[in-house]
Design a protein around this motif. Sequence first.
Motif, mmCIF file in Angstrom:
data_model
loop_
_atom_site.group_PDB
_atom_site.id
_atom_site.type_symbol
_atom_site.label_atom_id
_atom_site.label_comp_id
_atom_site.label_asym_id
_atom_site.label_seq_id
_atom_site.Cartn_x
_atom_site.Cartn_y
_atom_site.Cartn_z
ATOM 1 N N VAL A 127 0.208 4.525 -8.221
ATOM 2 C CA VAL A 127 0.295 4.393 -6.769
ATOM 3 C C VAL A 127 -0.651 3.282 -6.327
ATOM 4 C CG1 VAL A 127 -0.049 5.546 -4.558
ATOM 5 C CG2 VAL A 127 0.892 6.820 -6.499
ATOM 6 N N VAL A 128 -0.153 2.385 -5.487
ATOM 7 C CA VAL A 128 -0.948 1.249 -5.031
ATOM 8 C C VAL A 128 -1.934 1.729 -3.972
ATOM 9 C CG1 VAL A 128 -0.894 -1.029 -3.958
ATOM 10 C CG2 VAL A 128 0.924 -0.357 -5.539
ATOM 11 N N THR A 129 -3.181 1.761 -4.328
ATOM 12 C CA THR A 129 -4.273 2.125 -3.436
ATOM 13 C C THR A 129 -4.967 0.851 -2.966
ATOM 14 O OG1 THR A 129 -5.856 2.250 -5.253
ATOM 15 C CG2 THR A 129 -4.593 4.249 -4.762
ATOM 16 N N PRO A 130 -5.900 0.946 -2.030
ATOM 17 C CA PRO A 130 -6.660 -0.252 -1.651
ATOM 18 C C PRO A 130 -7.372 -0.888 -2.834
ATOM 19 C CG PRO A 130 -6.940 1.435 -0.001
ATOM 20 C CD PRO A 130 -6.190 2.082 -1.131
ATOM 21 N N ALA A 131 -7.873 -0.076 -3.759
ATOM 22 C CA ALA A 131 -8.548 -0.644 -4.926
ATOM 23 C C ALA A 131 -7.573 -1.412 -5.815
ATOM 24 C CB ALA A 131 -9.233 0.465 -5.723
ATOM 25 N N VAL A 132 -6.352 -0.886 -5.974
ATOM 26 C CA VAL A 132 -5.341 -1.600 -6.760
ATOM 27 C C VAL A 132 -4.983 -2.920 -6.082
ATOM 28 C CG1 VAL A 132 -2.952 -1.516 -7.584
ATOM 29 C CG2 VAL A 132 -4.429 0.490 -7.828
ATOM 30 N N LEU A 133 -4.891 -2.925 -4.772
ATOM 31 C CA LEU A 133 -4.624 -4.173 -4.050
ATOM 32 C C LEU A 133 -5.722 -5.193 -4.305
ATOM 33 C CD1 LEU A 133 -3.368 -2.842 -0.595
ATOM 34 C CD2 LEU A 133 -2.006 -3.965 -2.366
ATOM 35 N N GLY A 134 -6.966 -4.740 -4.262
ATOM 36 C CA GLY A 134 -8.072 -5.662 -4.523
ATOM 37 C C GLY A 134 -8.033 -6.206 -5.927
ATOM 38 N N LEU A 135 -7.765 -5.337 -6.900
ATOM 39 C CA LEU A 135 -7.681 -5.781 -8.294
ATOM 40 C C LEU A 135 -6.543 -6.776 -8.472
ATOM 41 C CD1 LEU A 135 -8.496 -5.542 -11.289
ATOM 42 C CD2 LEU A 135 -6.972 -3.550 -11.435
ATOM 43 N N ALA A 136 -5.387 -6.477 -7.857
ATOM 44 C CA ALA A 136 -4.245 -7.385 -7.989
ATOM 45 C C ALA A 136 -4.569 -8.752 -7.408
ATOM 46 C CB ALA A 136 -3.028 -6.785 -7.291
ATOM 47 N N ALA A 137 -5.224 -8.779 -6.257
ATOM 48 C CA ALA A 137 -5.590 -10.064 -5.664
ATOM 49 C C ALA A 137 -6.563 -10.819 -6.553
ATOM 50 C CB ALA A 137 -6.195 -9.840 -4.279
ATOM 51 N N ALA A 138 -7.559 -10.116 -7.092
ATOM 52 C CA ALA A 138 -8.522 -10.772 -7.975
ATOM 53 C C ALA A 138 -7.844 -11.335 -9.213
ATOM 54 C CB ALA A 138 -9.617 -9.779 -8.373
ATOM 55 N N ALA A 139 -6.792 -10.646 -9.688
ATOM 56 C CA ALA A 139 -6.099 -11.081 -10.891
ATOM 57 C C ALA A 139 -5.063 -12.161 -10.612
ATOM 58 C CB ALA A 139 -5.426 -9.882 -11.560
ATOM 59 N N GLY A 140 -4.920 -12.578 -9.356
ATOM 60 C CA GLY A 140 -4.050 -13.702 -9.041
ATOM 61 C C GLY A 140 -2.721 -13.358 -8.434
ATOM 62 N N LEU A 199 0.822 -1.200 0.000
ATOM 63 C CA LEU A 199 0.000 0.000 0.000
ATOM 64 C C LEU A 199 0.861 1.257 0.000
ATOM 65 C CD1 LEU A 199 -2.878 1.228 0.224
ATOM 66 C CD2 LEU A 199 -2.546 1.242 2.697
ATOM 67 N N GLY A 200 0.542 2.188 -0.900
ATOM 68 C CA GLY A 200 1.253 3.452 -0.953
ATOM 69 C C GLY A 200 2.511 3.432 -1.788
ATOM 70 N N HIS A 201 2.998 2.257 -2.181
ATOM 71 C CA HIS A 201 4.145 2.191 -3.067
ATOM 72 C C HIS A 201 3.700 2.465 -4.514
ATOM 73 C CE1 HIS A 201 6.016 0.211 0.379
ATOM 74 N NE2 HIS A 201 7.186 0.375 -0.212
ATOM 75 N N VAL A 202 4.682 2.518 -5.387
ATOM 76 C CA VAL A 202 4.434 2.758 -6.799
ATOM 77 C C VAL A 202 4.788 1.497 -7.577
ATOM 78 C CG1 VAL A 202 5.138 4.111 -8.813
ATOM 79 C CG2 VAL A 202 4.835 5.223 -6.604
ATOM 80 N N LEU A 203 3.928 1.114 -8.503
ATOM 81 C CA LEU A 203 4.203 -0.073 -9.314
ATOM 82 C C LEU A 203 5.421 0.150 -10.191
ATOM 83 C CD1 LEU A 203 0.639 -1.194 -10.479
ATOM 84 C CD2 LEU A 203 2.078 -2.245 -8.726
ATOM 85 N N ALA A 204 6.373 -0.766 -10.117
ATOM 86 C CA ALA A 204 7.572 -0.680 -10.946
ATOM 87 C C ALA A 204 7.337 -1.226 -12.346
ATOM 88 C CB ALA A 204 8.725 -1.436 -10.284
ATOM 89 N N GLU A 205 6.311 -2.025 -12.511
ATOM 90 C CA GLU A 205 5.986 -2.624 -13.805
ATOM 91 C C GLU A 205 4.481 -2.538 -14.015
ATOM 92 O OE1 GLU A 205 7.238 -6.643 -13.531
ATOM 93 O OE2 GLU A 205 9.318 -6.156 -12.970
ATOM 94 N N PRO A 206 4.040 -2.628 -15.269
ATOM 95 C CA PRO A 206 2.595 -2.682 -15.496
ATOM 96 C C PRO A 206 2.003 -3.920 -14.834
ATOM 97 C CG PRO A 206 3.768 -2.259 -17.547
ATOM 98 C CD PRO A 206 4.802 -2.626 -16.532
ATOM 99 N N LEU A 207 0.789 -3.803 -14.376
ATOM 100 C CA LEU A 207 0.095 -4.931 -13.749
ATOM 101 C C LEU A 207 -0.764 -5.599 -14.811
ATOM 102 C CD1 LEU A 207 -0.175 -6.136 -10.865
ATOM 103 C CD2 LEU A 207 -2.321 -4.874 -10.684
ATOM 104 N N GLY A 208 -0.340 -6.784 -15.234
ATOM 105 C CA GLY A 208 -1.083 -7.536 -16.236
ATOM 106 C C GLY A 208 -1.909 -8.639 -15.601
ATOM 107 N N ALA A 209 -3.028 -8.927 -16.196
ATOM 108 C CA ALA A 209 -3.903 -9.971 -15.656
ATOM 109 C C ALA A 209 -3.246 -11.337 -15.814
ATOM 110 C CB ALA A 209 -5.243 -9.942 -16.370
ATOM 111 N N LEU A 210 -3.233 -12.106 -14.736
ATOM 112 C CA LEU A 210 -2.683 -13.460 -14.778
ATOM 113 C C LEU A 210 -3.724 -14.492 -15.192
ATOM 114 C CD1 LEU A 210 -0.539 -13.400 -11.505
ATOM 115 C CD2 LEU A 210 0.162 -12.851 -13.853
#
Length: 598
Positions: free
Chosen positions: A313-326, A195-206
């Motif tokens: 920036v990793v927000t709570p919504a980004v965390l949720g999306l990342a978890a859903a995407a695997g 949370l609060g960090h910045v993505l170093a790479e694009p987040l692709g769906a797994l």
Amino acid sequence: MTGPDRSAPGPDRSAPGPVDDGLFAPGAVPGEAAGSARARAEEELAIEQALALVGGSTLGPSRPPRGQRPGGGGDGDDPSGTPDGGEAWSSTPRTGDGRNADPTSASPTSASPMSSTPNARTDSGARTAGNRPGSHSGGRVQSGSTSAGSTSPRASRTANQPAPSLSWSRARAVAARAGRGGPLAAVRLPLDRALGHVLAEPLGALTDLPSFDTSAMDGWAVAGPGPWAFVAGAGILAGHAPATALPDGAAVRIATGARVPPDTTAVIRSEHAYADEAKGLLHAERSVATGQDIRPRGQECRSGEQLVPAGTVVTPAVLGLAAAAGYDALPAVPRPRVDILVLGDELLAAGLPHDGLIRDALGPMLGPWLRALGAEVAGPRRLGDDARALRDALAASDADLIVTTGGTASGPVDHVHPVLAELGAELLVDGVAVRPGHPMLLARLPSGPSGAHTAGRPEGQRDATAEQRKESPDGPYLVGLPGNPLAAVSGLVTLVEPLIAGLAGRPAQDAYRALVHAEVHGHPHDTRLVPVVHRAGRAGGRDHVAPLRYNGPAMLRGIAAADGLAVVEPGGVRSGTEVEILDLPWAPATPWTEGCFT
């Protein structure tokens, strides 16, 4: 001093009245607009030169090779680092303690081809701290040479010619460029630490989302036309795969999120169906469309599709999306590590001011402010006015950025410049044409053996080591903030914020313009940063900002009630015109930030 309670509801921006009648500044007639035009001309003519202070002569994102000072040796640059303009400068010398004075700005004293650019820097590259005109090292005044060994008449200034200050916008550009000067590191962080960090790479769906056809509602999965036969007590729950395909003319109860059986035509909501338990038949009470209330596989995304780009920036919504995407962990840019060094023998850590001693306002303020910008911050260290302690702290630091408070002017206990010179630091910004906060600076410390290791060596050996390190300024950055509290805030938004944004891979704050409902005095030559508060327009009028009082260099009462800073160009602004606004980092704060943002 205690700021406003951020846990309580903020001021009602829909109310037309002021937050506090005593805080709002009275109207004032602005000065002439000539300074504004001159500043614009300055930006057009000199921005490339300013950006060349870091990264060599090119404007690309790469960091200069190790051993090459920014601005020197690149295409189109004089490798000796001599200035490329012949304008003479004079300024009221910076005297006294930077904690108590906001000295006047530099101004041109002779005509030249660049005489329309009052703050244009004549150096083609950054200077070493040891070559700072008028600086003191070891009790001796250093010459103004911009490069060791240079013989060009333009390559030196006398001790009576302080370096001209950069304009506010150019200083911010230099700081932003410095932060973007090298490739970003990447670490993999578990979701609960990202949370609060910045993505170093694009987040692709797994995987496809959803990864199978699911029911959007509690109801009945049906196949073919109705009525449909069903078996009492049977049903499909979320997390349980159906055993077989659904035959034509059949129905089965299904829960929201459950995987629909193969060959399902539609899902009928429970409230839109009638189940005849006696006959075992299901009747639809509304027309049924093929595919209704079924979330098809891949509706949100397909495997491999980019969900969010790098730099997000990793927000709570980004965390949720990342978890859903695997994802179990995310590739993130580490937060820049920041050390805070508080200078000044007159500062108290607790209690009431007394006997000429004052409370340290910056130590408690800087840590949360820097965390709000996305940094990892160590607790402040109070060093007093001790040059040796400052040198040792700088040399031993393993931070990405060191922030000092006070000691940036030329008073008897202002040790920042001499210590930077001893360590062989590279000065990227040395004074900014902004009020408050003129004597701020940005430097790059050298890498290699820490200066602490040279303590106790003979002076000649220390000097030789410093000279060697001057050729490799790849260590941490240092921002020297003035000691006056609001002047330090000016340094935070001018140098620290864009620098940290670059180091953390964050997008820079986008300034915007807003209507100002008061006349605001401007400085004849320098930019002013004035605390403001946003207000909603009356009866459908335009939203606007109102300037706040108590905006002197040593005051925090105005900024404590503010949600932004107005960037007032030389000459001032009139009521009813627009002014550039920078939001303060806590303005968009939300409860989940957990110290990452404010």
